[in-house]
Design a protein around this motif. Structure first.
Motif, PDB file in Angstrom:
ATOM      1  N   ASN A 175       0.856  -1.188   0.000  1.00  0.00           N
ATOM      2  CA  ASN A 175       0.000   0.000   0.000  1.00  0.00           C
ATOM      3  C   ASN A 175       0.889   1.234   0.000  1.00  0.00           C
ATOM      4  N   HIS A 176       0.234   2.407  -0.004  1.00  0.00           N
ATOM      5  CA  HIS A 176       0.995   3.643  -0.133  1.00  0.00           C
ATOM      6  C   HIS A 176       1.974   3.834   1.006  1.00  0.00           C
ATOM      7  N   LEU A 177       1.551   3.498   2.223  1.00  0.00           N
ATOM      8  CA  LEU A 177       2.417   3.740   3.371  1.00  0.00           C
ATOM      9  C   LEU A 177       3.648   2.849   3.294  1.00  0.00           C
ATOM     10  N   GLN A 178       3.435   1.571   2.944  1.00  0.00           N
ATOM     11  CA  GLN A 178       4.577   0.655   2.813  1.00  0.00           C
ATOM     12  C   GLN A 178       5.524   1.138   1.721  1.00  0.00           C
TER      13      GLN A 178
ATOM     14  N   VAL B  76      10.178   5.111  -1.171  1.00  0.00           N
ATOM     15  CA  VAL B  76      10.321   6.545  -1.420  1.00  0.00           C
ATOM     16  C   VAL B  76      11.360   7.179  -0.492  1.00  0.00           C
ATOM     17  N   VAL B  77      11.268   6.842   0.794  1.00  0.00           N
ATOM     18  CA  VAL B  77      12.181   7.474   1.746  1.00  0.00           C
ATOM     19  C   VAL B  77      13.641   7.131   1.456  1.00  0.00           C
ATOM     20  N   PRO B  78      13.980   5.849   1.253  1.00  0.00           N
ATOM     21  CA  PRO B  78      15.392   5.557   0.945  1.00  0.00           C
ATOM     22  C   PRO B  78      15.876   6.226  -0.334  1.00  0.00           C
ATOM     23  N   LEU B  79      14.964   6.413  -1.300  1.00  0.00           N
ATOM     24  CA  LEU B  79      15.380   7.030  -2.562  1.00  0.00           C
ATOM     25  C   LEU B  79      15.521   8.547  -2.442  1.00  0.00           C
ATOM     26  N   SER B  80      14.950   9.145  -1.399  1.00  0.00           N
ATOM     27  CA  SER B  80      14.893  10.613  -1.333  1.00  0.00           C
ATOM     28  C   SER B  80      15.711  11.172  -0.188  1.00  0.00           C
ATOM     29  N   VAL B  81      16.814  10.537   0.115  1.00  0.00           N
ATOM     30  CA  VAL B  81      17.656  11.030   1.208  1.00  0.00           C
ATOM     31  C   VAL B  81      18.079  12.492   0.990  1.00  0.00           C
TER      32      VAL B  81
END
Lengths: 469, 356
Positions: B258-261, B267-272
């Motif tokens: 889902n979106h949160l997962q 998304v977070v690891p890619l957007s450091v």
């Protein structure tokens, strides 16, 4: 379908994600505007008292007429400039025609109104001595007037009377002519109507401003002027300097990482601390850094921050007051700080814009025999204009709310240099003096001004804007 | 950045470039150097400008500044405010930015318009009504306390969820992430409520005046809450997330995420870079905040931040320039360290926003 979607419906996921952030925005940045509106119509010193209506606003702007006229004229000015730049084909014929007619009609009304104000102002002249705040104004404006000059004024009044009437008649006639079923209106109609509107709106704006100065709060209006000087001065200069620095950073040269670090440094350092440093650098003793540098060049030491001399007087010896006098030396020192801290930020963003311009455009221009200057004006500037627009917009909004460093520098003068009081400092002081209602009404007025300025920028330059913003 | 070809060849324009950059860099640096030099001088040298460089660098000035009032206490206050506001701003604005970038939902356009309007609202408009609100004149303080609690609970949930799901990914184990998060949240809220109800048992840690507060004046949360929601940060995050390819999300969806997962694990690891940029920006904004702390921290037991402390210092040591400069150095130094750590990503990612 995930669990959240199943329980709350398809659109809920987005709201769950955006919700907390938006909630914080709504509670701390949207709701306060409404609360400010509510507070501004009450006596609120410092707790809620009785309903006052719009009295706070009339205290600030004088009377209703000039206040409304001021905002109407500003809008008209924007509309006029916009109309002037419109190509003939941009709008549908009928819409354009009606638009020109309506704007002309408004212009006619405004000129009639302006004529009335001028007449009123002149009729008010003999009684000016009665009100205390007016005396200063009178002293500065009418000081040297003698009997014959009053007679001349009557003559001026007569011609203003006629001029206003004729102008109104001209406008109505022009509006009717524009509405007649001609063929396609040529482009010079736009230009003519636009130019006439700009001219008349400026005159009416000046008149309205004079009237506001007579009856409204001089300190608040002066703080608006200071804000205007500060904003325009800072934004313009920092974009120019940013462009030069961006040119310097454009080609990758040895050590540009270090330069980038240094140039961006002022943007991130705490403004409060650096403003303290700046007021030490620009202190009025001859031992201040700036005065020592001036000394090297053989220039007399100056008062910087605490200097209340308008620039027109300092440079040209013209003793003009208010808007015509330009910013004071003290305010220019504050502008120095603004430019110092934001030029690097502007440079970095302009640099990104520069690098996104394809290189082959320049090569093609070179093959066609264009000079470097032509390449700059014909390729670089047009392609860079969205970035410049972004910087000008955010810069104007940012400088309109500049508080930290201006306040520090203002306090470093011992709170004596009134020319450093920009609008946000004025609101802050009003708030600390306990008059919440008045402070809220000033905030609301500021908000409308910023909305108008933003709208103007979008109307005048926004069509070049990248739709992605 | 497309101009990556660092050429060793010297162009004729490079002299001009070096001149421009050298001048600009020099002018940027001068106030810092001057501040450092002055902070080591004695009174006589600073006022009469008898030298450029202090004969002996006096660290006493720093001691004066540090000992003045309670500068160490101001430092702690600043760190608390900065830490929580930065954390809150990054978490909530990232989520909102993600929603605006990649989730289609009803009312998105309107919400985005709201966001753009918020960008234009000057602080001078907000300061009066906000001050009235936190004094409890518009509605009760209880609502604001509930808001604070809700925010803390939401942030705690998200952090728990993120930690648990990252743990599950790293160890490749099947963990009931949602139930565990729920249990953790209940425990957390229970603890807070417990602290609020029987606060005396916690001794001085959570005293009555700390929670639930009767007024928001002189508290930490009054300095933290208003700066958590920031339209500019949401906008920046959106600009970053919108550049991620849609195929990633499609692939993750096929895997049943889902979106949160997807957000937490992809998304977070890619957007450091995005997170570090906005983190540093939020850090600086919070560190710089000035008008609001002056206004809200008054009377008995104020929680001054360093900026306000510097103002008090300048007021009391009005002629003592070295002490003022030493105070300024104390305020500036942590920000310079934070900036130096993220400088490369910082300039590049800010630049990306300008052109989009």
């Amino acid at each position: 379908m995930s669990l959240v979607e199943r329980v709350f419906g398809r659109h809920a996921v987005g709201w769950w994600f955006a919700g907390p952030g938006l909630l914080m925005l709504v509670t701390w940045q949207i709701a306060p505007i409404i609360i400010a509106g509510f507070m501004s119509v009450h006596r609120w010193k410092p707790i809620r008292d009785r309903y006052l209506g719009l009295q706070h606003y009339t205290d600030l702007l004088g009377e209703w007429g000039p206040g409304i006229l001021f905002f109407v004229c500003l809008s008209l000015l924007i509309a006029g400039v916009w109309l002037f730049g419109q190509p003939a084909k941009a709008l549908s014929e009928r819409f354009r025609r009606w638009l020109i007619a309506v704007i002309l009609m408004i212009g006619g009304g405004a000129s009639l109104w302006a004529r009335n104000f001028l007449l009123d102002a002149i009729a008010l002249f003999p009684t000016l001595t009665e009100k205390r705040e007016i005396r200063d104004f009178k002293r500065s404006t009418f000081e040297n007037w003698r009997g014959e000059e009053v007679e001349q004024m009557t003559l001026v009044a007569g011609s203003a009377n006629q001029f206003g009437l004729y102008a109104a008649l001209f406008f109505v006639a022009a509006a009717l002519v524009a509405l007649l079923p001609w063929g396609r209106l040529p482009r010079w109609c736009n230009r003519l109507a636009g130019a006439a509107i700009v001219l008349l709106a400026s005159v009416a704006l000046a008149l309205a401003w004079q009237r506001m100065l007579i009856a409204g709060s001089n300190d608040f209006l002066a703080s608006l002027i200071n804000t205007l000087f500060y904003s325009v001065g800072t934004v313009f200069t920092q974009i120019m300097i940013g462009l030069i620095i961006a040119f310097g950073l454009y080609r990758r040269i040895r050590g540009d990482g270090l330069f980038r670090y240094l140039i961006f440094l002022p943007y991130i350092t705490p403004a409060v601390a650096m403003a303290t440093v700046f007021s030490v650098i620009f202190r009025e003793r001859s031992s201040g850094l700036m005065n020592r540098i001036l000394d090297i060049f053989g220039v007399e030491p100056m008062k910087w921050l605490s200097n209340e001399t308008p620039i027109m007087q300092a440079w040209f010896g013209l003793e003009w007051a208010g808007l015509a006098g330009g910013p004071t030396i003290g305010l220019i020192t504050v502008i120095f700080f603004g430019v110092w801290s934001y030029a690097g930020y502007n440079a970095v963003i302009l640099l990104a814009g520069l690098t996104s311009i394809p290189k082959d455009l320049y090569e093609a221009a070179e093959i066609d025999g264009a000079s470097r200057w032509q390449a700059f004006t014909k390729i670089t500037l047009p392609l860079l204009s969205p970035v410049i627009f972004f910087l000008a917009l955010t810069g104007l909004i940012g400088t309109f709310q500049a508080f930290n460093h201006t306040f520090v520098m203002f306090e470093q003068t011992g709170g004596r240099n009134e020319s450093l009081v920009v609008a946000s400092i004025f609101v802050f002081q009003e708030l600390r003096s306990g008059d919440f209602g008045a402070a809220a009404s000033m905030g609301v007025l500021l908000f409308f001004l910023i909305l108008l300025i933003t709208a103007a920028q979008f109307i005048l330059a926004g069509r070049r804007l990248n739709s992605d913003l | 950045m497309s101009n990556t070809e660092t050429s060793d060849r010297f162009e004729s324009g490079d002299i001009l470039r070096y001149a421009i950059l050298g001048l600009a860099g020099f002018l940027s640096l001068v106030p810092f150097v001057y501040m450092l030099l002055l902070s080591g001088m004695n009174q006589y040298e600073a006022i009469n400008a008898s030298t450029w460089i202090p004969k002996t660098f006096l660290f006493e000035n720093f001691e004066t500044a540090w000992a003045y009032g309670k500068f160490w206490l101001y430092a702690i206050n600043t760190v608390v405010v900065t830490l929580f506001s930065t954390l809150g701003q990054v978490v909530f604005c990232a989520l909102a930015g993600y929603a605006f970038a990649s989730i289609p939902f009803k009312g998105k356009r309107m919400a985005f318009l709201l966001l753009l309007i918020t960008l234009m609202v000057p602080e001078a408009v907000l300061i009066t009504p906000t001050f009235t609100v936190i004094k409890g004149q518009i509605f009760g303080i209880a609502i604001l306390n509930i808001l604070t609690l809700t925010l803390i609970a939401t942030a705690a949930t998200l952090l728990l969820y993120a930690v648990l799901s990252v743990y599950a990914t790293v160890t490749a184990r099947q963990i009931p992430v949602w139930p565990l998060t729920f249990v953790g949240l209940v425990a957390f809220v229970g603890m807070l409520l417990l602290a609020g109800v029987v606060n005396r048992d916690f001794g001085g840690v959570l005293s009555e005046e700390l929670w639930p507060p009767k007024t928001l004046l002189n508290t930490y949360q009054v300095m933290i809450l208003p700066i958590i929601g920031n339209a500019y940060s949401i906008f920046l995050f959106r600009q970053f997330f919108i550049q991620l390819p849609d195929e990633l999300w499609q692939a993750a969806r096929l895997e049943g995420a889902n979106h949160l997962q997807y957000f937490v694990r992809v998304v977070v690891p890619l957007s450091v870079p995005a997170f570090s940029t906005i983190g540093v920006l939020a850090f600086i904004w919070s560190w710089n905040s000035y008008a609001w702390p002056i206004l809200t921290q008054t009377g008995a037991d104020p929680k001054f931040t360093l900026s306000v402390g510097l103002r008090e210092l300048s007021d009391d040591y009005i002629g003592h320039i070295p002490a003022q400069m030493a105070g300024a150095v104390i305020v500036v130094l942590p920000v310079m360290v934070a900036y130096s750590m993220a400088v490369r990503q910082f300039t590049q990612s800010l630049a990306r926003v300008g052109i989009k």
